[in-house]
Design a protein around this motif. Structure first.
Motif, PDB file in Angstrom:
ATOM      1  N   MET A   1       0.744  -1.044  -0.110  1.00  0.00           N
ATOM      2  CA  MET A   1      -0.057   0.007  -0.246  1.00  0.00           C
ATOM      3  C   MET A   1       0.960   1.289   0.082  1.00  0.00           C
ATOM      4  SD  MET A   1      -3.332   0.990   2.394  1.00  0.00           S
ATOM      5  CE  MET A   1      -3.158  -0.543   3.053  1.00  0.00           C
ATOM      6  N   ALA A   2       0.611   2.061  -0.809  1.00  0.00           N
ATOM      7  CA  ALA A   2       1.560   3.307  -1.130  1.00  0.00           C
ATOM      8  C   ALA A   2       1.112   4.358   0.252  1.00  0.00           C
ATOM      9  CB  ALA A   2       1.090   4.175  -2.186  1.00  0.00           C
ATOM     10  N   GLU A   3       2.103   5.163   0.552  1.00  0.00           N
ATOM     11  CA  GLU A   3       2.206   6.149   1.334  1.00  0.00           C
ATOM     12  C   GLU A   3       1.527   7.403   1.007  1.00  0.00           C
ATOM     13  OE1 GLU A   3       3.250   5.712   4.776  1.00  0.00           O
ATOM     14  OE2 GLU A   3       3.501   3.589   4.560  1.00  0.00           O
ATOM     15  N   LEU A   4       1.016   8.098   2.021  1.00  0.00           N
ATOM     16  CA  LEU A   4       0.381   9.735   1.525  1.00  0.00           C
ATOM     17  C   LEU A   4       1.375  10.322   1.283  1.00  0.00           C
ATOM     18  CD1 LEU A   4      -2.089  10.055   4.398  1.00  0.00           C
ATOM     19  CD2 LEU A   4      -2.749  10.110   1.634  1.00  0.00           C
ATOM     20  N   THR A   5       2.673  10.462   1.528  1.00  0.00           N
ATOM     21  CA  THR A   5       3.830  10.996   1.103  1.00  0.00           C
ATOM     22  C   THR A   5       4.601  10.665  -0.178  1.00  0.00           C
ATOM     23  OG1 THR A   5       5.179   9.705   2.690  1.00  0.00           O
ATOM     24  CG2 THR A   5       4.233  11.796   3.590  1.00  0.00           C
ATOM     25  N   SER A   6       4.020   9.718  -0.633  1.00  0.00           N
ATOM     26  CA  SER A   6       4.493   9.389  -2.042  1.00  0.00           C
ATOM     27  C   SER A   6       3.578  10.171  -3.271  1.00  0.00           C
ATOM     28  CB  SER A   6       4.228   8.030  -2.375  1.00  0.00           C
ATOM     29  OG  SER A   6       3.065   7.640  -2.691  1.00  0.00           O
ATOM     30  N   MET A   7       2.568  10.989  -2.667  1.00  0.00           N
ATOM     31  CA  MET A   7       1.786  11.829  -3.566  1.00  0.00           C
ATOM     32  C   MET A   7       2.409  13.144  -3.600  1.00  0.00           C
ATOM     33  SD  MET A   7      -1.902  10.693  -2.497  1.00  0.00           S
ATOM     34  CE  MET A   7      -3.083  11.291  -3.784  1.00  0.00           C
ATOM     35  N   ARG A   8       2.413  13.877  -4.694  1.00  0.00           N
ATOM     36  CA  ARG A   8       2.651  15.228  -4.952  1.00  0.00           C
ATOM     37  C   ARG A   8       2.080  16.060  -4.039  1.00  0.00           C
ATOM     38  NH1 ARG A   8       5.152  17.098  -9.774  1.00  0.00           N
ATOM     39  NH2 ARG A   8       4.536  15.198 -10.679  1.00  0.00           N
ATOM     40  N   ASN A   9       2.750  16.895  -3.633  1.00  0.00           N
ATOM     41  CA  ASN A   9       2.139  17.914  -2.464  1.00  0.00           C
ATOM     42  C   ASN A   9       1.985  17.663  -1.159  1.00  0.00           C
ATOM     43  OD1 ASN A   9       2.104  20.163  -4.615  1.00  0.00           O
ATOM     44  ND2 ASN A   9      -0.087  18.936  -5.254  1.00  0.00           N
ATOM     45  N   ILE A  10       1.832  16.314  -0.884  1.00  0.00           N
ATOM     46  CA  ILE A  10       1.654  15.651   0.462  1.00  0.00           C
ATOM     47  C   ILE A  10       2.930  15.329   1.147  1.00  0.00           C
ATOM     48  CG2 ILE A  10       0.587  13.963   1.811  1.00  0.00           C
ATOM     49  CD1 ILE A  10      -1.267  15.731   0.065  1.00  0.00           C
ATOM     50  N   GLY A  11       3.234  16.162   2.412  1.00  0.00           N
ATOM     51  CA  GLY A  11       4.443  16.148   3.195  1.00  0.00           C
ATOM     52  C   GLY A  11       4.070  15.369   4.335  1.00  0.00           C
ATOM     53  N   ALA A  12       4.909  15.342   5.190  1.00  0.00           N
ATOM     54  CA  ALA A  12       4.807  14.535   6.491  1.00  0.00           C
ATOM     55  C   ALA A  12       3.349  15.277   7.396  1.00  0.00           C
ATOM     56  CB  ALA A  12       5.794  14.695   7.281  1.00  0.00           C
TER      57      ALA A  12
END
Length: 85
Positions: A1-12
């Protein structure tokens, strides 16, 4: 399952806020959509601003948030303004 932070504009920090409102995967963000995700975040973190909404939409479109079309930005701004009352 991908991490949210792998998405553009989504930092920690954005990922932390999304997770706090039950959106902990890119799939869940896509299912909720940017407006619903922003609404949930705004409910818990009332200080979030319009740029957060742009970032969420950009993440879903896989573009930098400042590259969103003028039409999209206007639509998102109107939504954000409605939340303010």
């Amino acid at each position: 399952m991908a991490e949210l932070t792998s998405m553009r504009n989504i930092g920690a920090e954005m990922a932390r806020k999304l997770t706090a409102v039950g959106i902990d995967t890119p799939e869940k963000l896509a299912e909720a959509g940017s407006k619903e995700a922003f609404f949930r975040i705004k409910t818990v973190f009332p200080q979030v601003c319009l740029v957060h909404l742009y970032a969420l939409e950009g993440a879903l479109q896989d573009v930098e948030f400042n590259s969103l079309s003028k039409h999209t930005k206007q639509e998102l701004k109107e939504f954000s303004d409605r939340l303010k009352g």
